[in-house]
Scaffold this motif. Structure first.
Motif, mmCIF file in Angstrom:
data_model
loop_
_atom_site.group_PDB
_atom_site.id
_atom_site.type_symbol
_atom_site.label_atom_id
_atom_site.label_comp_id
_atom_site.label_asym_id
_atom_site.label_seq_id
_atom_site.Cartn_x
_atom_site.Cartn_y
_atom_site.Cartn_z
ATOM 1 N N MET A 1 -11.294 9.531 -3.078
ATOM 2 C CA MET A 1 -10.817 10.699 -2.371
ATOM 3 C C MET A 1 -9.797 10.282 -1.303
ATOM 4 S SD MET A 1 -13.085 13.710 -0.627
ATOM 5 C CE MET A 1 -13.124 13.008 1.019
ATOM 6 N N THR A 2 -10.182 9.257 -0.487
ATOM 7 C CA THR A 2 -9.261 8.797 0.543
ATOM 8 C C THR A 2 -8.274 7.813 -0.074
ATOM 9 O OG1 THR A 2 -11.280 8.724 1.830
ATOM 10 C CG2 THR A 2 -9.282 8.119 2.972
ATOM 11 N N SER A 3 -6.991 7.968 0.226
ATOM 12 C CA SER A 3 -5.984 7.080 -0.330
ATOM 13 C C SER A 3 -6.034 5.735 0.391
ATOM 14 C CB SER A 3 -4.605 7.710 -0.172
ATOM 15 O OG SER A 3 -4.167 7.588 1.173
ATOM 16 N N PRO A 4 -5.564 4.664 -0.275
ATOM 17 C CA PRO A 4 -5.576 3.330 0.357
ATOM 18 C C PRO A 4 -4.814 3.317 1.679
ATOM 19 C CG PRO A 4 -5.036 3.164 -1.967
ATOM 20 C CD PRO A 4 -5.075 4.621 -1.643
ATOM 21 N N VAL A 5 -3.703 4.097 1.736
ATOM 22 C CA VAL A 5 -2.893 4.144 2.954
ATOM 23 C C VAL A 5 -3.712 4.752 4.096
ATOM 24 C CG1 VAL A 5 -0.811 5.089 4.021
ATOM 25 C CG2 VAL A 5 -0.736 4.270 1.667
ATOM 26 N N ALA A 6 -4.372 5.878 3.775
ATOM 27 C CA ALA A 6 -5.185 6.551 4.793
ATOM 28 C C ALA A 6 -6.305 5.630 5.269
ATOM 29 C CB ALA A 6 -5.760 7.846 4.232
ATOM 30 N N GLN A 7 -6.902 4.887 4.328
ATOM 31 C CA GLN A 7 -7.973 3.950 4.685
ATOM 32 C C GLN A 7 -7.449 2.878 5.622
ATOM 33 O OE1 GLN A 7 -9.791 2.322 1.196
ATOM 34 N NE2 GLN A 7 -10.845 4.231 0.690
ATOM 35 N N HIS A 8 -6.242 2.405 5.294
ATOM 36 C CA HIS A 8 -5.641 1.350 6.096
ATOM 37 C C HIS A 8 -5.353 1.845 7.510
ATOM 38 C CE1 HIS A 8 -3.580 -2.425 6.684
ATOM 39 N NE2 HIS A 8 -2.624 -1.764 7.304
#
Ligand SMILES: [Zn+2]
Length: 244
Positions: A1-8
């Protein structure tokens, strides 16, 4: 659900906050935790949400029924599963906030005490719902056992090793089935007794973190009842709010 960018970005932001607040609150993240990993505001919020023990047996449709009375197993919940409780439980179980156990233990103590005041046996055996094999490999501990206070209230003693999860190759496929019946069917095969020739003695109080359908408690109860144990009640930290 959460994109890698958002996670980063989230991680970077969290790291920055950690620089600003050396001991962030496990719930709101913004304020400094004073005691037990929670800030003053969240401590008060949690106290408010756990003020009253909730009798939750009517909230879940898959709980075991008493053979004689037809009544569901009594379940005592310390709180409703609010977004705040959900975040605390998630942080505790999956985000390495193990010390949150210190927040949960006094809450569980009061709820266990409340549950046994209501029942009439001279002593009870407290049996935590075991964690799955995958959960054990991931965390190395059972979060439900970690939530239990030590010492327990009078007349209670803990038997954390009595119930084990059964390793089940097909458990994943079983979970794909929907509906109460499928969940009951998979929960029934989920547990086994750890030791053979265990003498059933005093009645059991089952302990779990969150009550949802009651299928997990039902599966545990059936396994224990089949070996001659008497299940008096269950105690949970939180119960989901029933759909009305
Ligand atoms: Zn806070």
């Amino acid at each position: 659900m959460t994109s890698p960018v958002a996670q980063h970005v989230g991680r970077a932001w969290g790291g920055m906050m950690n620089l600003l607040v050396p001991n962030p609150c496990a719930l709101c993240v913004w304020s400094d935790a004073e005691k037990y990993h929670l800030c003053r505001v969240c401590t008060a919020l949690l106290r408010d949400q756990t003020r009253q023990v909730i009798q939750a047996q009517d909230f879940a449709d898959a709980l075991p029924l008493d053979i004689v009375t037809g009544q569901p197993l009594p379940v005592f919940a310390a709180s409703l599963y609010t977004p705040e409780m959900a975040r605390l439980v998630l942080n505790f179980k999956d985000h390495q906030r193990i010390k949150l156990a210190q927040v949960f233990r006094p809450i569980m103590y009061r709820t266990l005490q409340y549950a046994t005041q209501d029942c009439g046996s001279p002593s009870y055996r407290v049996v935590p719902i075991p964690t799955s094999g995958a959960g054990m490999r991931k965390r190395g501990y059972n979060p439900v056992t970690m939530m239990l206070p030590s010492p327990l209230p009078d007349r209670l003693h803990c038997d954390p090793g009595l119930l084990k999860t059964r390793w089940n190759f097909f458990s994943r496929t079983a979970h794909h089935g929907s509906g109460v019946q499928a969940r009951r069917e998979s929960a029934r095969r989920k547990f086994r007794l750890a030791r053979r020739h265990q003498e059933p003695a005093e009645p059991i109080i089952l302990v779990d973190d969150v009550l949802t359908t009651g299928a997990t408690l039902a599966g545990a109860a059936r396994t224990l009842q089949a070996a001659g144990f008497d299940i008096a009640a269950a105690v949970v930290l939180s119960t989901v709010i029933p759909r009305s």
